[in-house]
Design an enzyme around this catalytic site. Structure first.
Site, PDB file in Angstrom:
ATOM      1  N   ILE A 147      14.669  45.769 -60.141  1.00  0.00           N
ATOM      2  CA  ILE A 147      13.431  46.205 -59.479  1.00  0.00           C
ATOM      3  C   ILE A 147      13.379  45.645 -58.058  1.00  0.00           C
TER       4      ILE A 147
ATOM      5  N   ASP B  54      17.441  34.923 -53.605  1.00  0.00           N
ATOM      6  CA  ASP B  54      18.002  35.195 -54.936  1.00  0.00           C
ATOM      7  C   ASP B  54      19.169  34.235 -55.165  1.00  0.00           C
TER       8      ASP B  54
ATOM      9  N   SER C 105      15.252  37.981 -67.335  1.00  0.00           N
ATOM     10  CA  SER C 105      14.427  39.132 -67.734  1.00  0.00           C
ATOM     11  C   SER C 105      14.832  39.801 -69.053  1.00  0.00           C
TER      12      SER C 105
ATOM     13  N   THR D 189       4.948  41.204 -66.652  1.00  0.00           N
ATOM     14  CA  THR D 189       5.321  42.214 -67.634  1.00  0.00           C
ATOM     15  C   THR D 189       4.194  42.464 -68.643  1.00  0.00           C
ATOM     16  N   ASP D 190       4.213  43.645 -69.264  1.00  0.00           N
ATOM     17  CA  ASP D 190       3.242  43.943 -70.331  1.00  0.00           C
ATOM     18  C   ASP D 190       3.556  43.169 -71.610  1.00  0.00           C
ATOM     19  N   GLU D 191       4.769  42.580 -71.688  1.00  0.00           N
ATOM     20  CA  GLU D 191       5.149  41.882 -72.928  1.00  0.00           C
ATOM     21  C   GLU D 191       4.290  40.657 -73.195  1.00  0.00           C
TER      22      GLU D 191
ATOM     23  N   TYR E 257      11.139  35.029 -73.906  1.00  0.00           N
ATOM     24  CA  TYR E 257      10.981  35.677 -72.584  1.00  0.00           C
ATOM     25  C   TYR E 257       9.503  35.901 -72.272  1.00  0.00           C
TER      26      TYR E 257
ATOM     27  N   LYS F 294       7.041  34.291 -69.382  1.00  0.00           N
ATOM     28  CA  LYS F 294       6.333  35.081 -68.369  1.00  0.00           C
ATOM     29  C   LYS F 294       4.824  34.826 -68.487  1.00  0.00           C
TER      30      LYS F 294
ATOM     31  N   ASN G 258      12.496  54.474 -79.507  1.00  0.00           N
ATOM     32  CA  ASN G 258      13.856  54.254 -78.994  1.00  0.00           C
ATOM     33  C   ASN G 258      14.820  55.358 -79.418  1.00  0.00           C
TER      34      ASN G 258
ATOM     35  N   ASP H  64      17.947  44.077 -86.847  1.00  0.00           N
ATOM     36  CA  ASP H  64      16.835  44.094 -85.897  1.00  0.00           C
ATOM     37  C   ASP H  64      16.835  42.863 -84.986  1.00  0.00           C
TER      38      ASP H  64
ATOM     39  N   HIS I  65      10.756  41.295 -82.887  1.00  0.00           N
ATOM     40  CA  HIS I  65      10.775  42.557 -82.131  1.00  0.00           C
ATOM     41  C   HIS I  65       9.368  43.174 -82.045  1.00  0.00           C
TER      42      HIS I  65
HETATM   43  P1  NAD Z   1      16.699  41.501 -63.185  1.00  0.00           P
HETATM   44  O1  NAD Z   1      17.165  40.615 -64.290  1.00  0.00           O
HETATM   45  O2  NAD Z   1      17.384  42.778 -62.924  1.00  0.00           O
HETATM   46  O3  NAD Z   1      16.720  40.681 -61.811  1.00  0.00           O
HETATM   47  C1  NAD Z   1      16.301  39.347 -61.721  1.00  0.00           C
HETATM   48  C2  NAD Z   1      16.769  38.786 -60.385  1.00  0.00           C
HETATM   49  O4  NAD Z   1      16.305  37.427 -60.292  1.00  0.00           O
HETATM   50  C3  NAD Z   1      18.290  38.750 -60.235  1.00  0.00           C
HETATM   51  O5  NAD Z   1      18.667  39.219 -58.963  1.00  0.00           O
HETATM   52  C4  NAD Z   1      18.634  37.273 -60.401  1.00  0.00           C
HETATM   53  O6  NAD Z   1      19.795  36.876 -59.682  1.00  0.00           O
HETATM   54  C5  NAD Z   1      17.373  36.608 -59.851  1.00  0.00           C
HETATM   55  N1  NAD Z   1      17.198  35.254 -60.388  1.00  0.00           N
HETATM   56  C6  NAD Z   1      17.248  34.896 -61.714  1.00  0.00           C
HETATM   57  N2  NAD Z   1      17.081  33.557 -61.822  1.00  0.00           N
HETATM   58  C7  NAD Z   1      16.911  33.081 -60.553  1.00  0.00           C
HETATM   59  C8  NAD Z   1      16.681  31.787 -60.017  1.00  0.00           C
HETATM   60  N3  NAD Z   1      16.616  30.699 -60.815  1.00  0.00           N
HETATM   61  N4  NAD Z   1      16.539  31.655 -58.676  1.00  0.00           N
HETATM   62  C9  NAD Z   1      16.599  32.753 -57.871  1.00  0.00           C
HETATM   63  N5  NAD Z   1      16.847  33.988 -58.315  1.00  0.00           N
HETATM   64  C10 NAD Z   1      16.987  34.163 -59.647  1.00  0.00           C
HETATM   65  O7  NAD Z   1      15.140  41.725 -63.450  1.00  0.00           O
HETATM   66  P2  NAD Z   1      14.248  43.023 -63.218  1.00  0.00           P
HETATM   67  O8  NAD Z   1      14.349  43.885 -64.415  1.00  0.00           O
HETATM   68  O9  NAD Z   1      14.518  43.567 -61.877  1.00  0.00           O
HETATM   69  O10 NAD Z   1      12.804  42.341 -63.254  1.00  0.00           O
HETATM   70  C11 NAD Z   1      12.249  41.767 -62.074  1.00  0.00           C
HETATM   71  C12 NAD Z   1      10.899  41.163 -62.403  1.00  0.00           C
HETATM   72  O11 NAD Z   1      10.024  42.167 -62.914  1.00  0.00           O
HETATM   73  C13 NAD Z   1      10.945  40.074 -63.470  1.00  0.00           C
HETATM   74  O12 NAD Z   1      10.032  39.082 -63.105  1.00  0.00           O
HETATM   75  C14 NAD Z   1      10.510  40.772 -64.754  1.00  0.00           C
HETATM   76  O13 NAD Z   1       9.881  39.865 -65.621  1.00  0.00           O
HETATM   77  C15 NAD Z   1       9.529  41.791 -64.202  1.00  0.00           C
HETATM   78  N6  NAD Z   1       9.404  43.021 -64.992  1.00  0.00           N
HETATM   79  C16 NAD Z   1      10.500  43.736 -65.358  1.00  0.00           C
HETATM   80  C17 NAD Z   1      10.353  44.936 -66.060  1.00  0.00           C
HETATM   81  C18 NAD Z   1      11.537  45.766 -66.483  1.00  0.00           C
HETATM   82  O14 NAD Z   1      11.358  46.723 -67.237  1.00  0.00           O
HETATM   83  N7  NAD Z   1      12.736  45.487 -66.017  1.00  0.00           N
HETATM   84  C19 NAD Z   1       9.067  45.384 -66.392  1.00  0.00           C
HETATM   85  C20 NAD Z   1       7.970  44.607 -66.008  1.00  0.00           C
HETATM   86  C21 NAD Z   1       8.144  43.442 -65.287  1.00  0.00           C
HETATM   87  O1  DAU Z   2       7.985  45.894 -71.179  1.00  0.00           O
HETATM   88  C1  DAU Z   2       8.575  45.360 -70.027  1.00  0.00           C
HETATM   89  C2  DAU Z   2       9.852  44.645 -70.380  1.00  0.00           C
HETATM   90  O2  DAU Z   2      10.791  45.664 -70.734  1.00  0.00           O
HETATM   91  C3  DAU Z   2      10.389  43.769 -69.275  1.00  0.00           C
HETATM   92  O3  DAU Z   2       9.481  42.735 -69.035  1.00  0.00           O
HETATM   93  C4  DAU Z   2      11.748  43.197 -69.647  1.00  0.00           C
HETATM   94  O4  DAU Z   2      12.278  42.464 -68.558  1.00  0.00           O
HETATM   95  C5  DAU Z   2      12.672  44.335 -69.993  1.00  0.00           C
HETATM   96  O5  DAU Z   2      13.930  43.830 -70.412  1.00  0.00           O
HETATM   97  C6  DAU Z   2      12.070  45.220 -71.074  1.00  0.00           C
HETATM   98  O6  DAU Z   2      12.047  44.545 -72.367  1.00  0.00           O
HETATM   99  P1  DAU Z   2      12.451  45.313 -73.724  1.00  0.00           P
HETATM  100  O7  DAU Z   2      12.832  44.313 -74.722  1.00  0.00           O
HETATM  101  O8  DAU Z   2      11.430  46.315 -74.087  1.00  0.00           O
HETATM  102  O9  DAU Z   2      13.740  46.127 -73.143  1.00  0.00           O
HETATM  103  P2  DAU Z   2      15.200  46.384 -73.728  1.00  0.00           P
HETATM  104  O10 DAU Z   2      15.838  47.382 -72.815  1.00  0.00           O
HETATM  105  O11 DAU Z   2      15.925  45.141 -74.015  1.00  0.00           O
HETATM  106  O12 DAU Z   2      14.882  47.118 -75.112  1.00  0.00           O
HETATM  107  C7  DAU Z   2      14.106  48.297 -75.172  1.00  0.00           C
HETATM  108  C8  DAU Z   2      13.955  48.672 -76.637  1.00  0.00           C
HETATM  109  O13 DAU Z   2      15.232  49.085 -77.143  1.00  0.00           O
HETATM  110  C9  DAU Z   2      13.524  47.525 -77.536  1.00  0.00           C
HETATM  111  O14 DAU Z   2      12.698  48.031 -78.577  1.00  0.00           O
HETATM  112  C10 DAU Z   2      14.823  46.998 -78.139  1.00  0.00           C
HETATM  113  C11 DAU Z   2      15.654  48.254 -78.238  1.00  0.00           C
HETATM  114  N1  DAU Z   2      17.132  48.069 -78.105  1.00  0.00           N
HETATM  115  C12 DAU Z   2      17.589  47.417 -77.014  1.00  0.00           C
HETATM  116  C13 DAU Z   2      18.946  47.218 -76.838  1.00  0.00           C
HETATM  117  C14 DAU Z   2      19.478  46.469 -75.621  1.00  0.00           C
HETATM  118  C15 DAU Z   2      17.980  48.594 -79.061  1.00  0.00           C
HETATM  119  O15 DAU Z   2      17.542  49.234 -80.051  1.00  0.00           O
HETATM  120  N2  DAU Z   2      19.328  48.416 -78.887  1.00  0.00           N
HETATM  121  C16 DAU Z   2      19.850  47.737 -77.821  1.00  0.00           C
HETATM  122  O16 DAU Z   2      21.090  47.575 -77.744  1.00  0.00           O
END
Ligand code: NAD
Ligand code: DAU
Length: 352
Positions: A17, A38, A90, A135-137, A160, A164, A259, A290, A294
Site C-alpha cells: 500500500i 522503510d 502485516s 486495519t479492520d482486523e 497481528y 495493530k 475465499n 485451518d 481464523h
Molecule cells: P506490507 O507488508 O506490504 O509493507 C510493510 C512495509 O513496512 C514494508 O515495506 C516493510 O519493509 C516495512 N517495514 C516493516 N517493518 C519495518 C520496520 N521495523 N521499520 C521500517 N519499515 C518496516 O504491508 P501493506 O499490506 O502495504 O500494509 C501497510 C499498512 O496498512 C500496515 O500498517 C497494515 O497493517 C495496514 N493495512 C493493510 C491492509 C492490507 O490489506 N494489506 C489493510 C488494512 C490496513
Molecule cells: O482486513 C485487513 C487485513 O487483510 C490486513 O490488515 C492484513 O495486513 C492483510 O494481510 C489481510 O489479512 P487477512 O488475513 O484477511 O489476509 P490474507 O490474504 O492472509 O487471507 C485472506 C483470507 O484468505 C483469509 O480468510 C485466510 C485465507 N487464506 C489465506 C492464504 C494466504 C487461505 O485460505 N489460504 C491462503 O493460502
C-alpha cells in the site's frame, strides 16, 4: 530535494500500500517533500518505486522504526511536519509463528515514532499531523450479519491484529495525554499490483500461473471485504487533507466475498487469459488445515467517510481483479524476483 514548505514522512513506503501511496503523493503534490522511511524487510521492495526514484520531491531513507535513537535523529534532521504511518509487519500467518516481531515493529516502532514526533514539536502542534494507517482486523470477527463501525469495540483475535490494536490505542493515548494531532483509519482487505505473494490474491494468481496447488484454509467460506488498493490510497489522501484531528474512519468496499468465490473468479480469469481449458485451474484447489484463530467474516460500514468526505470506491471487483491478474502476468520478472528473493539485490545495486 526541492525547497518545499511541507515535509511529509511516509513510513513503510516500499511495501504494497505504501508504494501506491508514495507514487500518488509524489506525483499529485509536487509542492510536498515526501520522505519514504522503510527498513526493507522481506516485504519492502524498492523496485515498486523505480518510476519515481529520481523525482526531485522524493527521498528514500533506509531506517528501522524499532531503532529509537535513529528515529529521533531523523525527526530532528528532517523536521517532519506530518507523518503517515504504514510500516508494519502485516501478515497474519507470520504473526502466529513469531508474535514478538509484530510487537516490536507494530507497537514499539509506533511508540518510537510517536515519541520522536511529540518531542520534536513540544506541544507546538499547529499544522502538524500523525496519521496512523490501521486495519479492520482490530474489531475481531463478525457473524453472518452486521458491519464494523467506528464505534465497534476492539476485539482482536490474532497476534497481528492485537499488535495493530495496541498501536491504535497508543496513538489515541498520545492524543489524549500529550495533545498530538492524530487521525486513525481502519481499512478492509486490499488487493492490486505490487502485493507480496504471501497474501491470498497474489498467492493464488502466482500458483495458478505456475500450475501449483491452491491451498484454502478450512471450509473456504471465510469472508473478506475486498478493496482495490488505489481506492484505499484515495481515501487516505482525502482523510489526510480534510479530516478533523482526533477522528477515526473505517474504509471498505461493501464488497464481501467468500475465499472460495474469490479463488474461483481468479481461476476463471486465468483459464481465459492463459487459453487453458475452462475449469482446469479449479482442479488445483486443495482444502487444508485451518488458520488458528481464523476470523470468520469482516465487513465495513463506510458511511462516515462517504458522508463526511465524499469518498466512494471507484473500482468494481470484476475490473479490479482483471487488472490485477493482467499486472501480475505482465510483470513476471517482478514476481520471479520477489519469490526468489532476488529483489533484495536491487537496493544494493541502486543505493550502496
Ligand atoms: P506490507 O507488508 O506490504 O509493507 C510493510 C512495509 O513496512 C514494508 O515495506 C516493510 O519493509 C516495512 N517495514 C516493516 N517493518 C519495518 C520496520 N521495523 N521499520 C521500517 N519499515 C518496516 O504491508 P501493506 O499490506 O502495504 O500494509 C501497510 C499498512 O496498512 C500496515 O500498517 C497494515 O497493517 C495496514 N493495512 C493493510 C491492509 C492490507 O490489506 N494489506 C489493510 C488494512 C490496513
Ligand atoms: O482486513 C485487513 C487485513 O487483510 C490486513 O490488515 C492484513 O495486513 C492483510 O494481510 C489481510 O489479512 P487477512 O488475513 O484477511 O489476509 P490474507 O490474504 O492472509 O487471507 C485472506 C483470507 O484468505 C483469509 O480468510 C485466510 C485465507 N487464506 C489465506 C492464504 C494466504 C487461505 O485460505 N489460504 C491462503 O493460502
Amino acid at each position: 530535494m526541492v525547497k518545499n514548505i511541507k515535509s511529509i514522512l511516509i513510513t513503510g513506503g516500499a511495501g504494497f500500500i505504501g508504494s501506491h501511496l508514495i507514487r500518488h503523493f509524489v506525483r499529485k503534490y509536487p509542492n510536498y517533500n515526501i520522505y519514504n522511511l522503510d527498513s526493507l524487510t522481506y516485504a519492502g521492495n524498492l523496485e515498486n518505486l523505480k518510476d519515481i526514484e529520481e523525482v526531485s520531491n522524493y527521498e528514500f531513507i533506509k531506517a528501522d522504526i524499532t531503532d529509537e535513537t535513529k528515529i529521533i535523529e531523523l525527526f530532528r534532521k528532517y523536521q517532519f511536519d506530518k507523518v503517515i504511518h504504514l510500516a508494519a509487519e502485516s501478515h497474519v500467518d507470520r504473526s502466529i509463528s513469531d508474535p514478538l516481531a509484530f510487537v516490536k515493529t507494530n507497537i514499539i516502532g509506533t511508540i518510537n515514532l510517536l515519541n520522536a514526533f511529540t518531542s520534536l514539536w513540544k506541544g507546538n502542534f499547529q499544522d502538524k499531523l500523525f496519521y496512523h494507517v490501521s486495519t479492520d482486523e482490530v474489531y475481531g470477527s463478525l457473524g453472518e450479519t452486521g458491519l464494523f463501525k467506528e464505534t465497534t469495540a476492539y476485539s482482536p483475535n490474532s497476534p497481528y491484529s492485537a499488535s495493530k490494536a495496541g498501536s491504535d490505542h497508543f496513538v489515541r493515548a498520545y492524543g489524549e495525554t500529550y495533545g498530538i494531532p492524530y487521525i486513525i483509519s481502519n481499512c478492509s482487505n486490499n488487493y492490486g499490483p505490487f502485493q507480496f505473494p504471501e497474501k491470498l490474491i497474489p498467492l493464488m494468481i502466482h500458483n495458478i500461473i505456475q500450475g501449483k496447488e491452491l491451498p484454502i484454509y478450512g471450509d473456504g467460506k471465510y469472508t473478506r471485504d475486498w478493496l482495490y488498493v488505489e481506492d484505499h490510497v484515495e481515501a487516505i489522501d482525502l482523510i489526510f487533507h480534510k479530516a478533523a484531528k482526533g477522528e477515526t474512519y473505517n474504509i471498505g468496499g461493501l464488497n464481501e466475498w467468500k475465499n472460495i468465490e474469490v479463488i474461483n473468479f481468479l481461476c476463471e480469469i486465468l483459464d481465459d487469459k492463459l487459453n487453458r481449458e475452462k475449469g482446469s485451474s479449479e482442479k488445483l484447489i486443495r482444502f487444508i488445515k485451518d488458520r488458528p484463530g481464523h476470523d470468520r467474516r469482516y465487513a465495513i460500514d463506510s458511511t462516515k467517510i462517504e458522508k463526511e468526505l465524499g469518498w466512494k470506491p471507484k473500482h468494481s471487483f470484476q475490473q479490479g481483479l482483471e487488472d490485477t491478474v493482467s499486472w501480475y502476468m505482465q510483470n513476471k520478472e517482478w514476481l520471479e524476483n520477489v519469490t526468489s528473493g532476488r529483489y533484495l539485490d536491487y537496493y544494493k545495486k541502486q543505493y550502496l
